[in-house]
Design an enzyme around this catalytic site. Structure first.
Site, mmCIF file in Angstrom:
data_model
loop_
_atom_site.group_PDB
_atom_site.id
_atom_site.type_symbol
_atom_site.label_atom_id
_atom_site.label_comp_id
_atom_site.label_asym_id
_atom_site.label_seq_id
_atom_site.Cartn_x
_atom_site.Cartn_y
_atom_site.Cartn_z
ATOM 1 N N ASP A 170 -2.777 -3.821 -1.075
ATOM 2 C CA ASP A 170 -3.458 -4.808 -1.927
ATOM 3 C C ASP A 170 -2.584 -5.116 -3.154
ATOM 4 O OD1 ASP A 170 -5.577 -6.502 -2.496
ATOM 5 O OD2 ASP A 170 -6.823 -4.935 -3.401
ATOM 6 N N HIS A 253 -3.838 -13.398 0.055
ATOM 7 C CA HIS A 253 -5.267 -13.140 0.232
ATOM 8 C C HIS A 253 -5.932 -14.196 1.125
ATOM 9 C CE1 HIS A 253 -5.109 -9.831 -2.627
ATOM 10 N NE2 HIS A 253 -6.332 -9.519 -2.239
ATOM 11 N N HIS A 256 -5.219 -13.036 4.516
ATOM 12 C CA HIS A 256 -6.164 -11.927 4.742
ATOM 13 C C HIS A 256 -7.529 -12.472 5.180
ATOM 14 C CE1 HIS A 256 -9.755 -9.840 3.280
ATOM 15 N NE2 HIS A 256 -9.161 -8.726 3.667
ATOM 16 N N HIS A 270 -8.993 -3.735 3.864
ATOM 17 C CA HIS A 270 -8.593 -4.906 3.071
ATOM 18 C C HIS A 270 -7.084 -4.912 2.787
ATOM 19 C CE1 HIS A 270 -8.861 -7.988 -0.062
ATOM 20 N NE2 HIS A 270 -8.148 -7.186 -0.837
HETATM 21 ZN ZN LIG Z 1 -7.276 -7.725 -2.705
#
Ligand SMILES: [Zn+2]
Length: 365
Positions: A170, A253, A256, A270
């Site tokens: 992340d 993101h 993602h 995540h």
């Molecule tokens: Zn994140």
């Protein structure tokens, strides 16, 4: 031009930081509502009660496991009954998000204590609300960041290492996305561009995880706190949190989010999906060879995914990957903060190319 940055009120980190919880809570009140998840109830409850020994009016609630409106409403009801004047959330991401939302409804200050370093969510003014069945429902944007974020690295060091590695994944996205937003003068999470401070913190985040990521992983494998672990926990939690909220999000993101369309990725965390987003974004945005080499080498060294197969997508079809790309490019997605032209086709090509490069490297290793 107006720029805006947002911060938690106080950030405390170190081995046995939990022992000063009472001191921190006393700045806000005497009647805390303490929200603990099952792990905390089973392993840390005695330490929490010891830290709050001077607060006999503390009320303890076990978090039910889902950050749903129903759960939040129950916490609010318990808080009202107990006339609480401060909320303390201790546990994983959903516990913290539910505690933030409950504190907001109760109009109480909130102290956040993450027991893992797997995402940059603890410092943020955001809760992700799910349905009772666990499907994404909505984002709750809070009017302010947590009043205190307290991170006990002796607790983080005893958690499974995959949590720390996911947090590094992340944090790996933070600088790339802040950099894209700065070039484009795109908005951060406040709706306005971030200041140079946010960009600098995102840069420090990247430098820190690259320098200390492997050493921090070794520390957690030894269930030990070292300076390298302290640096990486700070990068995963504080620097990445400030970097994404005030620096802004972009392609990593969004990719993602596109990946979550495929249920094969649901067993992955995540930060693991974000890492694939980072690798694909390198190709999407035309980064130079040396930088691509640096990031792939780093991901492999800490055990982050570097191929689609590493994310459960060994047999992914072109049609499925196109769904991912289309999800990543949905209207309003942060991928449109990139200073390059983006399209589902360009994202599809970037994902395919990142996968070929990842597999090429894996066979060389
Ligand atoms: Zn994140």
């Amino acid at each position: 031009m107006l720029t805006t940055a947002i911060f938690p009120g106080r950030y405390v980190q170190g081995a046995h930081a939990l022992s000063i919880l009472g001191e921190e809570a006393a700045r806000f009140g005497t009647r805390p509502l303490v929200v603990e998840d099952a792990f905390v109830v089973n392993h840390l409850h005695d330490s929490v009660t010891a830290a709050l020994a001077d607060m006999p009016a503390a009320t303890f609630e076990q978090f039910g496991g889902e950050c749903s409106q129903n759960e939040i409403d129950q916490l609010v009801e318990q808080g009202r009954k107990a006339s609480c004047d401060v909320v303390i959330g201790i546990g994983g991401g959903k516990t913290l998000d539910a505690s933030k939302a409950a504190a907001h409804a109760l109009e109480c200050p909130i102290i956040i204590i993450p027991t893992i370093a797997s995402t940059d969510a603890p410092c943020s003014a955001l809760s992700v609300i799910y349905t009772s069945e666990g499907a994404f429902e909505r984002y709750l944007i809070l009017p302010r960041n947590p009043d205190v974020v307290l991170v006990d690295t002796a607790i983080i060091a005893r958690a499974p290492v995959r949590f720390l590695v996911a947090g590094i994944g992340d944090a790996l996205s933070t600088w790339f996305e802040a950099e894209s937003c700065q070039i484009k003068r795109a908005s951060n999470m406040t709706g306005r561009p971030g200041p140079m401070s946010a960009h600098a913190l995102a840069g420090l985040c990247y430098d820190t995880i690259l320098e200390y990521g492997m050493l921090a992983k070794a520390a957690v494998e030894a269930q030990s706190v070292t300076p390298a672990l302290e640096h990486v926990v700070e990068a995963n939690t504080l620097l990445s949190g400030l970097g994404f909220e005030s620096g802004g999000l972009a392609a990593c993101h969004a990719i993602h989010n596109g990946l979550t369309v495929l249920k094969q990725t649901h067993d992955y965390w995540h930060g693991e999906k974000v890492a694939i987003g980072v690798l694909a974004a390198l190709f999407l945005t035309g980064k130079p060879t040396a930088q691509i080499d640096e990031v792939f080498t780093f991901c492999a060294s800490v055990g982050l995914p570097t191929t689609l197969a590493d994310l459960g997508l060994k047999d992914v079809t072109d049609e499925q990957l196109m769904q991912v790309a289309e999800g990543a490019c949905a209207p309003g997605e942060t991928i449109h903060n990139e200073p390059v032209e983006v399209s589902p086709e360009a994202v599809f090509w970037a994902l395919r190319t990142m996968d070929v490069e990842g597999r090429r490297r894996a066979t060389m290793a």
